[in-house]
Write a protein that holds these residues in place. Structure first.
Motif, PDB file in Angstrom:
ATOM      1  N   ASN A 110      -6.769 -34.100 -24.091  1.00  0.00           N
ATOM      2  CA  ASN A 110      -7.862 -33.293 -23.560  1.00  0.00           C
ATOM      3  C   ASN A 110      -7.710 -32.885 -22.101  1.00  0.00           C
ATOM      4  O   ASN A 110      -8.641 -32.321 -21.511  1.00  0.00           O
ATOM      5  N   GLY A 111      -6.556 -33.167 -21.498  1.00  0.00           N
ATOM      6  CA  GLY A 111      -6.349 -32.768 -20.118  1.00  0.00           C
ATOM      7  C   GLY A 111      -7.156 -33.546 -19.112  1.00  0.00           C
ATOM      8  O   GLY A 111      -7.300 -33.117 -17.962  1.00  0.00           O
ATOM      9  N   GLY A 112      -7.668 -34.702 -19.494  1.00  0.00           N
ATOM     10  CA  GLY A 112      -8.494 -35.496 -18.613  1.00  0.00           C
ATOM     11  C   GLY A 112      -7.686 -36.350 -17.659  1.00  0.00           C
ATOM     12  O   GLY A 112      -6.462 -36.199 -17.521  1.00  0.00           O
ATOM     13  N   ASP A 113      -8.377 -37.270 -17.031  1.00  0.00           N
ATOM     14  CA  ASP A 113      -7.781 -38.181 -16.058  1.00  0.00           C
ATOM     15  C   ASP A 113      -6.727 -39.053 -16.734  1.00  0.00           C
ATOM     16  O   ASP A 113      -7.018 -39.764 -17.698  1.00  0.00           O
ATOM     17  N   LEU A 114      -5.490 -39.005 -16.204  1.00  0.00           N
ATOM     18  CA  LEU A 114      -4.407 -39.787 -16.793  1.00  0.00           C
ATOM     19  C   LEU A 114      -4.650 -41.289 -16.695  1.00  0.00           C
ATOM     20  O   LEU A 114      -4.045 -42.067 -17.445  1.00  0.00           O
ATOM     21  N   ASN A 115      -5.500 -41.715 -15.797  1.00  0.00           N
ATOM     22  CA  ASN A 115      -5.768 -43.142 -15.619  1.00  0.00           C
ATOM     23  C   ASN A 115      -6.971 -43.630 -16.415  1.00  0.00           C
ATOM     24  O   ASN A 115      -7.332 -44.810 -16.338  1.00  0.00           O
TER      25      ASN A 115
END
Length: 586
Positions: A542-547
């Motif tokens: 979803n292109g969100g925060d990798l962390n």
């Protein structure tokens, strides 16, 4: 190979007929008497078939014991178990001070390596959480030295298989006496050798525990022992604790090149490879015929580590390290662990020298001798968990993909062996043996699709990307169960494997993912990532925060992308041909 496997398969030990009765609950002087917290001292009168209590003391906080700080009041019980005349298993059981403080659970804690000390940190955490907690020195004192194995076969048996049975039996007896009610749920956790112990419990002592966490298990122990010497011979070939054959800087450089090739396979460029088995990287591109990063000798070392233990005739005996793990290889592990002297002491009954593993080791005849000698007291390869699962027993197994101490494919091979045993268990033994001999990777893949659902009713395997041996490396690994423990706020079924197995056992809710965490020095979350029941894996979509764990979804690859490898077949056959292995309890 077939003859050796058949020989191992025919080791069919049976449990000593009097052991169950001897180790049944026997509470001397206290039977039937309700005990209160202030009666802790009276627990010295509790006995079991092979254990006596040497001390029982109500301990007030704050207390520091074995380097662990305990912030709650508890009853500290110390004892010694002697299943043989040469046994001296020192153990401790820590009990919450009253029935009102106790959650009706008991947990035994495994230990890695040669053990030799009581896992006080685990006991302290457990008792603060309201759990009766137990641990032992596994029958000897001391750290990573094999000196205790010389001419002491009974001590090796205690370390190999017996200690936890004695300790768990004593812990249950003590709980019953102290609270006037039995333990309701029993758990075991351990990583590395503790993971081997965990699977040993399910296979050989199925009545003891309801839930088990097995981290990076060395359950194919004789094979693992030879792999450790293989890594030592390749990474530090010249002398004990000598210079490494490849510098740390070059190993780190290779890992970076592998990441460049394979990091983004899961959709996220985040410094870790979710599934190294899908990575395609030609190490020859870094050798003399490539860009010259590695010399010919260094290139040979990398190839040997990836290939796994290989006989002098070129036959693979055990799987090796995975692409992307190079920076985590430990050149001194074989020497620090004293595994060569262990072989000299126990297998050849000699001091070392005259057995010098760098001089005398080979991976054919010595390998077979070691496997024959050690299998009866250290191996836990059997996929036959029926006695454990009939009682509703559950297992969570986990392994780091960057583990080069206990190579990670052993856990995948054991998972596949469980799926094959679900298919073979109802067949006549001779027919099952013939089918095992005829197994192909394609047949395993097809069968696993059908019987994997059955296995996941009682066993779930979680593979942790960019995680080393029982934690460490660059990936999130704070999941407990022998890996780094997260802070108390994160010890729940979503982020903690012991809590997850508790929920599975007590509420029937199986873990669909475990969120692994990495924390900074102040306990703040740096990264969280879901790990999924194998063969599912976390995919970034979803292109969100990798962390953030919420940016990833567990998905099972298409069947055509789940490949059973030649190394898997080694572990599968090793497990299935030893499906009848029961270790001698006496």
């Amino acid at each position: 190979m077939r003859n050796r496997a058949t020989a191992v398969r025919r080791i069919r030990h049976r449990k000593a007929p009097g052991l169950r009765a001897a180790c049944a609950l026997c509470v001397a002087a206290l039977a039937g008497t309700a005990q209160a917290a202030w009666d802790c001292a009276s627990l010295v009168a509790v006995t079991t078939g092979d254990a006596t209590i040497t001390s029982a003391t109500l301990t007030d906080p704050p207390a520091v014991i074995g380097g662990a700080t305990v912030a709650v009041q508890f009853c500290r019980v110390q004892g010694i178990a002697r299943p043989s005349s040469d046994s001296e298993i020192k153990f401790e059981v820590w009990l919450p001070p009253s029935a009102g403080d106790w959650n009706r659970r008991m947990k035994v804690n495994g230990t890695g390596g040669y053990a030799g000390s009581i896992p006080y940190a685990r006991l302290a955490q457990d008792v603060a959480d309201g759990i009766v907690s137990a641990g032992s020195n596994m029958g000897h004192d001391g750290g990573e030295s094999a000196s205790w194995t010389l001419n002491r076969p009974e001590k090796v048996k205690d370390w190999g298989l017996r200690a936890h049975y004695s300790v768990a039996t004593a812990a249950k007896a003590l709980s019953n006496a102290f609270y006037a009610e039995p333990v309701r749920y029993s758990y075991f956790e351990g990583c590395s050798n503790g993971g081997r112990q965990a699977l040993m419990m399910a296979q050989n002592y199925p009545e003891l525990f309801d839930g088990i966490v097995a981290g990076a298990p060395s359950n194919f122990y004789p094979d693992l022992l030879m792999w450790l010497l293989w890594t030592g011979k390749n990474l530090t070939p010249s002398a004990p604790f000598g210079p490494p054959s490849v510098s740390t800087a070059k190993r780190q450089a290779v890992t970076q090149r592998v990441l460049q090739a394979c990091d983004a396979l899961d959709g996220a460029t985040d410094g870790q490879i979710t599934n190294p088995r899908a990575c395609r990287f030609d190490i020859d591109n870094l050798g003399p015929s490539g860009d010259g990063t590695l010399t010919a000798t260094e290139l040979a070392v990398f190839k040997a580590m990836y290939a796994g233990t290989t006989s002098e005739a070129g036959v693979q005996r055990y799987t090796g390290a995975r692409l992307g793990s190079e920076a985590d290889w430990n050149p001194l592990f074989a020497d620090n662990g004293g595994y060569g002297p262990f072989i000299g002491h126990y297998v050849y009954a000699q001091e070392s020298p005259p057995f010098d593993w760098r001089r005398d080791i080979n991976f054919s005849s010595v390998y077979d001798t070691v496997k024959q000698a050690l299998t009866p007291v250290t191996a836990a390869p059997s996929p036959d968990l029926r006695a454990f699962t009939r009682r509703g027993g559950k297992i969570i197994q986990y392994h780091g993909w960057n583990d080069s101490v206990v190579a990670p494919d052993g856990s995948i091979g054991y998972y596949y062996a469980l799926t094959q045993f679900e298919w073979l268990k109802s067949l006549p033994p001779r027919l099952a043996d013939r089918l095992i001999d005829e197994l192909s990777p394609q047949a395993v893949e097809a069968t696993a699709l059908v019987f994997g659902r059955k296995v996941r009713e009682y066993h779930r395997l979680f593979m942790l990307p960019a995680v080393g041996h029982c934690g460490g490396s660059t990936g999130p690994s704070a999941i407990g169960g022998g890996a780094p423990e997260p802070p108390k706020a994160y010890r729940n079924a979503d982020t903690h494997v012991v809590s997850a197995v508790i929920k599975w056992v007590e509420e029937g809710v199986a873990p669909e993912k475990i969120v692994a965490s990495a924390f900074d020095a102040n306990g703040g979350v740096v990264r969280q990532r879901p790990v999924c029941p194998y063969p599912a894996q976390a995919v970034y979509e979803n292109g969100g925060d990798l962390n953030s764990a919420s940016s990833f979804t567990c998905k099972t690859p298409h069947p055509r992308d789940i490949n059973v490898e030649a190394g898997d077949m080694l572990h599968i056959r090793n497990s299935l041909t030893q499906r009848g292995l029961l270790l001698p309890h006496r």
